[in-house]
Design an enzyme around this catalytic site. Structure first.
Site, mmCIF file in Angstrom:
data_model
loop_
_atom_site.group_PDB
_atom_site.id
_atom_site.type_symbol
_atom_site.label_atom_id
_atom_site.label_comp_id
_atom_site.label_asym_id
_atom_site.label_seq_id
_atom_site.Cartn_x
_atom_site.Cartn_y
_atom_site.Cartn_z
ATOM 1 N N HIS A 111 -2.250 -1.043 0.859
ATOM 2 C CA HIS A 111 -2.042 -2.369 0.274
ATOM 3 C C HIS A 111 -3.326 -3.189 0.294
ATOM 4 O O HIS A 111 -3.643 -3.892 -0.677
ATOM 5 C CB HIS A 111 -0.930 -3.085 1.035
ATOM 6 N N GLU A 114 -5.480 -2.066 -2.473
ATOM 7 C CA GLU A 114 -4.974 -2.593 -3.750
ATOM 8 C C GLU A 114 -5.569 -3.972 -4.032
ATOM 9 O O GLU A 114 -5.996 -4.265 -5.154
ATOM 10 C CB GLU A 114 -3.450 -2.666 -3.725
ATOM 11 N N HIS A 115 -5.603 -4.827 -3.031
ATOM 12 C CA HIS A 115 -6.227 -6.146 -3.198
ATOM 13 C C HIS A 115 -7.696 -6.011 -3.603
ATOM 14 O O HIS A 115 -8.178 -6.724 -4.490
ATOM 15 C CB HIS A 115 -6.138 -6.935 -1.894
ATOM 16 N N GLU A 191 -0.275 -13.249 3.941
ATOM 17 C CA GLU A 191 0.858 -12.686 3.218
ATOM 18 C C GLU A 191 1.883 -12.112 4.197
ATOM 19 O O GLU A 191 3.090 -12.306 4.047
ATOM 20 C CB GLU A 191 0.346 -11.594 2.280
#
Length: 502
Positions: A111, A114-115, A191
């Site tokens: 993840h 991905e950022h 997040e």
């Protein structure tokens, strides 16, 4: 109460009205009240459309546009489906890597990477990718799941080459600047705080997974454990990128107003020159047989108690009997497929023991998962009473055959959903990409409704008797603690989509 698909998850899709393959676990995993948040916003059960006739027949699904497939010399698989109803195109790149590929100490790396895919390449500055797409009138984003990471653009059909050029560039030429990572990892931590630490039901779901699974990598949260995020560095991301981001570990899916031969030519032009990466396979981490019920309680600031139960179940990839996952999908639909389903009719409106209650299951995972049921008791009703009412519904499935009338209603909804999904080129591409990436093959798209429609009442009873047993169950209870203004989660916190601002 329905899971909102992908399942992802730390995820996306708020802008795309995406639905899941069918009644999904979601990951896949996101219940309607926000608890099952390990999925990208991609999985959601069938809605009750109150369809009372069979005007939508299975035969009407067999004449759809053909999917064209080609594999480039470097191993990139390209899938193209023409849909000329509007001059738009959805382009998606799916990588076979997600949180279930991670090991201890690096959870959350898929993840986090991905950022960073939006933070520049050797020739593009951070944020320039998104600006170019916007300047060409397009939309773009990405999502991470347990079994995949995907990047997508929706553009005018004549702008497809823009997406290809940009995606090919970052497939092998990502810059990964340390200063950008230092800022972005703090975004990821925030997040996590918003979606898990400050959300009591999501926190309960995270603890539930960590308890229910003994060995399966599904026990780890997609966003990663806080301790791993605290020590993550750019070298970890660079190693992960070099290991998994390569054309032979990816699938390019294009659906829209395009000519397949032209798409293949563009793919060859932009992706063809890229070098293949190592041929990798994740190490098998088979979940051992559970030999007794597991129960846990989670104390967190919350306004009301919350109950979550799960039973280990096979997926299509590893089921001993190929019909069992489809029977489990239909079982979930009997319980929770709209206002006329048993949970809504009997527990919410009838006996009024539940303020909300839902069931979910995903047959389309890479690894076996769980059938999940979660709920919140009605005011004045104890959690024990709600649990007893749910278990009574399951015992009914084990002892009584589902009526043909119930199954007919669900079949009609399935067929209707299959027809309606064609309204979205994005969702059509989504189905192809997900099935191909988890190893089931995109061809399953055209088989699923037929397989589900063939499920019999006896098969539903058999899977209930085999899997929905106490020895195979994990139960989590959220015990509300006193809340004050500082504890309350922000009203605007997202519960499912990984909607980046690039």
């Amino acid at each position: 109460m329905k899971p909102l698909f992908a399942t992802a998850l730390v995820f996306v899709m708020a802008a795309f009205a995406v639905q899941p393959l069918f009644a999904a676990e979601a990951g896949s995993d996101l219940a309607g009240n926000g608890a099952l948040s390990d999925s990208p916003l991609l999985e959601s059960s069938l809605s009750d459309n109150s369809l009372s006739d069979n005007s939508l027949s299975e035969s009407s699904l067999s004449d759809g546009p053909k999917v064209h497939e080609r594999v480039l010399d470097n191993g990139l698989k390209v899938l193209v489906k023409r849909d000329a109803r509007a001059p738009i195109v959805a382009s998606q790149v799916w990588y076979k890597v997600g949180s279930s590929y991670e090991h201890g100490g690096v959870t959350g790396v898929s993840h986090a990477l991905e950022h960073m895919m939006f933070k520049g390449t050797e020739r593009l500055a951070p944020g320039q990718f998104s600006r170019i797409i916007a300047e060409n009138g397009g939309d773009e984003n990405a999502f991470t799941g347990r079994d995949y990471t995907a990047y997508f653009q929706t553009l005018a059909a004549d702008r497809l080459e823009v997406a290809f050029e940009l995606e090919a560039d970052r497939m092998r030429n990502l810059a990964l600047p340390a200063d950008e990572f230092a800022k972005e990892i703090e975004v990821v931590k925030e997040e996590r705080r918003l979606r898990t630490d400050d959300d009591p039901e999501a926190l309960a779901f995270e603890q539930f997974n960590a308890t229910a699974y003994a060995a399966s990598p599904y026990r780890n949260p997609i966003i990663g454990w806080q301790s791993d995020l605290d020590v993550m560095n750019i070298e970890t991301l660079r190693d992960w990128y070099q290991m998994w981001y390569a054309p032979n570990n990816a699938t390019l899916v294009v659906v829209g107003d395009v000519d397949p031969s032209e798409v293949f030519a563009l793919a060859e032009q932009h992706f063809g020159p890229l070098e293949s990466g190592p041929a990798l396979q994740p190490r098998p981490r088979e979940e051992p047989l559970q030999r007794g019920e597991k129960r846990l309680s989670v104390a967190a600031p919350a306004k009301e108690p919350y109950l979550l139960m799960g039973w280990k179940t096979p997926a299509l990839a590893d089921a001993e009997q190929g019909w069992e996952p489809y029977a489990l999908e239909m079982l979930v639909s009997v319980l929770d497929a709209g206002a006329s389903s048993r949970f809504s009719r009997d527990l919410v409106r009838g006996d009024r023991v539940a303020a909300s209650v839902g069931a979910s299951y995903n047959a389309f995972n890479r690894l076996s998962g769980m059938l999940l049921i979660d709920g919140t008791p009605a005011k004045g009703v104890s959690v024990d009473a709600l649990e007893g009412a749910i278990l009574a519904q399951l015992e009914r499935l084990k002892s009584e055959l589902v009526t043909e009338q119930e199954l007919a209603r669900i079949r009609t909804q399935l067929i209707a959903g299959k027809v309606y999904e064609r309204d979205s080129v994005f969702y059509q591409a989504m189905l192809l990409g997900q099935l191909e990436t988890v190893g089931l093959g995109w061809e399953l798209v055209d088989e699923t409704v037929e397989q589900l429609s063939a499920v019999t009442p006896e098969q539903i009873r058999r899977v209930a008797q085999r899997y929905l047993i106490q020895e195979n169950r994990t139960v989590a209870l959220l015990e509300p603690q006193a809340m004050d203004a500082a504890d309350a989660p922000p009203a605007t916190a997202m519960t499912g989509g990984d909607r980046h601002v690039h």
